[in-house]
Design an enzyme around this catalytic site. Structure first.
Site, PDB file in Angstrom:
ATOM      1  N   GLU A 269      -9.614 -16.649   4.064  1.00 55.94           N
ATOM      2  CA  GLU A 269      -9.219 -16.108   2.752  1.00 55.94           C
ATOM      3  C   GLU A 269     -10.337 -16.316   1.722  1.00 55.94           C
ATOM      4  O   GLU A 269     -10.557 -15.467   0.856  1.00 55.94           O
ATOM      5  CB  GLU A 269      -7.921 -16.764   2.265  1.00 55.94           C
ATOM      6  CG  GLU A 269      -6.701 -16.386   3.081  1.00 55.94           C
ATOM      7  CD  GLU A 269      -6.437 -14.885   3.094  1.00 55.94           C
ATOM      8  OE1 GLU A 269      -6.392 -14.267   2.006  1.00 55.94           O
ATOM      9  OE2 GLU A 269      -6.299 -14.311   4.190  1.00 55.94           O
TER      10      GLU A 269
ATOM     11  N   TRP B   9     -12.634 -13.521   2.348  1.00 53.10           N
ATOM     12  CA  TRP B   9     -12.139 -12.239   1.779  1.00 53.10           C
ATOM     13  C   TRP B   9     -12.523 -12.145   0.301  1.00 53.10           C
ATOM     14  O   TRP B   9     -12.954 -11.100  -0.190  1.00 53.10           O
ATOM     15  CB  TRP B   9     -10.614 -12.139   1.915  1.00 53.10           C
ATOM     16  CG  TRP B   9     -10.125 -11.445   3.150  1.00 53.10           C
ATOM     17  CD1 TRP B   9      -9.517 -12.027   4.219  1.00 53.10           C
ATOM     18  CD2 TRP B   9     -10.188 -10.038   3.441  1.00 53.10           C
ATOM     19  NE1 TRP B   9      -9.202 -11.056   5.148  1.00 53.10           N
ATOM     20  CE2 TRP B   9      -9.591  -9.835   4.708  1.00 53.10           C
ATOM     21  CE3 TRP B   9     -10.693  -8.930   2.747  1.00 53.10           C
ATOM     22  CZ2 TRP B   9      -9.486  -8.567   5.295  1.00 53.10           C
ATOM     23  CZ3 TRP B   9     -10.584  -7.669   3.332  1.00 53.10           C
ATOM     24  CH2 TRP B   9      -9.983  -7.502   4.591  1.00 53.10           C
TER      25      TRP B   9
ATOM     26  N   TRP C 275      -1.559  12.450  -6.513  1.00 54.16           N
ATOM     27  CA  TRP C 275      -0.657  11.411  -7.012  1.00 54.16           C
ATOM     28  C   TRP C 275       0.411  12.041  -7.896  1.00 54.16           C
ATOM     29  O   TRP C 275       0.157  13.033  -8.581  1.00 54.16           O
ATOM     30  CB  TRP C 275      -1.431  10.381  -7.834  1.00 54.16           C
ATOM     31  CG  TRP C 275      -2.509   9.640  -7.094  1.00 54.16           C
ATOM     32  CD1 TRP C 275      -3.857   9.731  -7.311  1.00 54.16           C
ATOM     33  CD2 TRP C 275      -2.352   8.679  -6.043  1.00 54.16           C
ATOM     34  NE1 TRP C 275      -4.555   8.898  -6.460  1.00 54.16           N
ATOM     35  CE2 TRP C 275      -3.649   8.231  -5.667  1.00 54.16           C
ATOM     36  CE3 TRP C 275      -1.253   8.155  -5.374  1.00 54.16           C
ATOM     37  CZ2 TRP C 275      -3.864   7.296  -4.659  1.00 54.16           C
ATOM     38  CZ3 TRP C 275      -1.458   7.217  -4.370  1.00 54.16           C
ATOM     39  CH2 TRP C 275      -2.752   6.798  -4.023  1.00 54.16           C
TER      40      TRP C 275
ATOM     41  N   ASN D 187       0.984 -13.607  -2.270  1.00 57.73           N
ATOM     42  CA  ASN D 187       0.035 -12.619  -1.750  1.00 57.73           C
ATOM     43  C   ASN D 187       0.686 -11.576  -0.840  1.00 57.73           C
ATOM     44  O   ASN D 187       0.377 -10.392  -0.944  1.00 57.73           O
ATOM     45  CB  ASN D 187      -1.112 -13.311  -1.007  1.00 57.73           C
ATOM     46  CG  ASN D 187      -2.203 -12.315  -0.649  1.00 57.73           C
ATOM     47  OD1 ASN D 187      -2.715 -11.623  -1.517  1.00 57.73           O
ATOM     48  ND2 ASN D 187      -2.534 -12.209   0.620  1.00 57.73           N
TER      49      ASN D 187
ATOM     50  N   TRP E  40      -5.632  -3.752  -4.180  1.00 59.43           N
ATOM     51  CA  TRP E  40      -4.951  -2.492  -4.490  1.00 59.43           C
ATOM     52  C   TRP E  40      -5.519  -1.344  -3.660  1.00 59.43           C
ATOM     53  O   TRP E  40      -4.768  -0.508  -3.148  1.00 59.43           O
ATOM     54  CB  TRP E  40      -5.042  -2.180  -5.993  1.00 59.43           C
ATOM     55  CG  TRP E  40      -3.895  -2.818  -6.708  1.00 59.43           C
ATOM     56  CD1 TRP E  40      -3.885  -4.031  -7.331  1.00 59.43           C
ATOM     57  CD2 TRP E  40      -2.565  -2.311  -6.798  1.00 59.43           C
ATOM     58  NE1 TRP E  40      -2.628  -4.307  -7.798  1.00 59.43           N
ATOM     59  CE2 TRP E  40      -1.794  -3.277  -7.501  1.00 59.43           C
ATOM     60  CE3 TRP E  40      -1.941  -1.150  -6.355  1.00 59.43           C
ATOM     61  CZ2 TRP E  40      -0.439  -3.087  -7.761  1.00 59.43           C
ATOM     62  CZ3 TRP E  40      -0.583  -0.960  -6.621  1.00 59.43           C
ATOM     63  CH2 TRP E  40       0.153  -1.933  -7.316  1.00 59.43           C
TER      64      TRP E  40
END
Length: 481
Positions: A278, A281, A310, A345, A386
């Protein structure tokens, strides 16, 4: 006289720029308040409050070393060069020391400050500090930035085998300077102070960050892999806010994990290896910011996804933001964010996929909303997460992989403990009904809980169709490098 300009490095220990400044001679610290810039960056009020509280703690610990902390205001970063130059002239500063920050605005600010100071004969030193590896030093064989995490991690492992980043000595006490520290403001206009219950969850200061790290490394890291996905369990380190503000460093985290795993980062305890993963990351997403600056400009990492159709659905977006989607795991997660400034998370991925796939709302709406509420808001990690969830990003979930909130809820909150904590109106439901009250037919006194705003299977098909209709990468001349 040396000046350390503090930014997202609010600590005394293992602070590269602070150690370097103090080695060279008498040192003064400065912090710039930039409320206009913070608003442009969607920084959350609870995050600004956390920074100020940590600054007050840091001011005390620096004061014990006779290092004064000065506070100056540059509402926008465009004003930083002039404000710092004036301070350097007043104090006859020879050199300014900073720890590198990433993101396009941060890079431009630092370049402008360096140019202004150097024109006056003041040297500007910047140091690698908030990362283990300098961006640009972990590259593919063709000399480009990695786009796939597993390949990036492999090279990081090779580098760590060769040399482990060392911790920097904290500065010693210096002779007293005839300079008083400035008071750190308690509030900043435009950023309302969060409630006491939120602030109590996030005590300020290095001692608290170290306590959390030590507790996690001693008692919880062994269970990290098996428990980190369950939001009702205390399976995570709760260090993200401290890392984002630089109250603790990634080197300190890495060393603590290695210490409880016999110095291993690829083998040994699976919990420690997973947690180090992590940290990598976090590293990966910051390298992406530098290698692919478009992600700092609210652009999709995968350019072909800019053509996605969208939906403009303000009522659906508001229901998601206000935790009234009618899907308990989504609403419980959003209430956790609104009330604590933090979200588990696993749930960040679940709510992000729900917004971008089931509601087919632009990921940028979610990214912005998160930044406006997260105490650990970090451009690289938030944008990376995201874009991963919305299948527009690097190493992203394939577009046809869409988390089903009900099955995620049943798998990771099987007893409904997390849901019932944040949605007490559902406390009367049993563990089967609590994930999907609509299936219980509204007979259990939950009239005040909304029906689901979307049909999960129909909305999944809508998302798959929207992604399938995208022009191919090849036709757009998009390469993988």
């Amino acid at each position: 006289m040396q000046l350390i300009w503090l930014r997202s490095d609010l600590r005394q220990h293992d602070n590269t720029a602070l150690a370097a400044a103090a080695e060279r001679g008498p040192t003064v610290a400065v912090y710039l308040l930039s409320p206009q810039q913070w608003q442009e960056h969607d920084d959350a009020p609870c995050k600004i409050d956390f920074w100020l509280r940590n600054l007050r703690e840091l001011s005390k610990s620096l004061g014990a070393l006779n290092i004064p902390l000065l506070i100056r205001t540059a509402p926008h970063w465009d004003q930083a060069p002039a404000v710092l130059l004036e301070l350097c002239r007043q104090l006859k500063i020879e050199a300014v020391h900073v720890n590198e920050e990433y993101g396009i605005n941060e890079s431009r600010r630092d370049a402008a400050v360096a140019e202004t100071l150097q024109a006056e004969g003041i040297t500007f030193h910047s140091y690698l500090d908030q990362l283990l590896f300098k961006p640009g030093s972990v590259l593919t064989k063709t000399g480009t930035y990695f786009q796939v995490f597993s390949q990036f991690r492999k090279v990081c492992y090779e580098r760590l085998h060769r040399s482990m980043p060392s911790l920097k000595q904290a500065p010693g006490k210096q002779s007293a300077l005839n300079i008083d520290s400035d008071p750190v403001p308690t509030t900043i206009e435009g950023f309302p102070t969060p409630g006491e219950s939120l602030r109590a969850l996030w005590p300020a200061g290095e001692a608290e960050a170290r306590r959390r790290l030590n507790t996690f490394a001693d008692a919880q890291i062994d269970y990290y892999k098996s428990e980190r996905d369950f939001p009702a369990k205390p399976g995570t380190s709760q260090l993200s806010a401290y890392l984002a503000a630089g109250v603790i460093s990634p080197r300190q985290c890495l060393h603590a994990a290695l210490q409880c795993n016999q110095g291993e980062f690829e083998s040994g305890k699976v919990g420690a290896v997973t947690w180090i993963n992590e940290l990598l990351w976090r590293e990966f997403y910051k390298h992406i910011l530098v290698g692919y600056p478009r992600v700092s400009r609210h652009r999709a990492f995968r350019p072909e996804t800019e053509a996605l159709a969208w939906r403009d659905a303000p009522a659906d977006l508001a229901a998601w933001q206000e935790a009234r989607t009618g899907l308990p795991i989504i609403d419980a997660a959003m209430r956790q964010l609104l009330e604590t400034g933090w979200m588990h998370n696993r749930l960040r991925m679940v709510v992000a996929m729900f917004l971008t796939k089931n509601l087919l709302i632009d990921w940028r709406e979610g990214e912005r909303f998160f930044m406006r509420h997260l105490i650990d808001g970090d451009l690289a990690a938030n944008n990376g997460g995201w874009q991963w969830s919305s299948s527009t990003g690097t190493d992203s979930a394939p577009y046809f992989r869409i988390f089903n909130p009900l099955s995620q809820s049943e798998k990771f909150d099987s007893e409904g403990l997390f849901i019932k904590h944040w949605l007490p109106e559902l406390a009367g439901l049993n563990k089967n009904e609590v994930h999907n009250p609509a299936s219980a037919g509204g007979l259990f006194g939950i009239a005040d809980y909304p029906a689901p705003i979307v049909n999960l299977s129909a909305s999944r098909e809508r998302a798959l169709t929207a992604f399938k209709n995208l022009p191919s990468r090849a036709s757009q001349g998009v390469s993988d490098e």
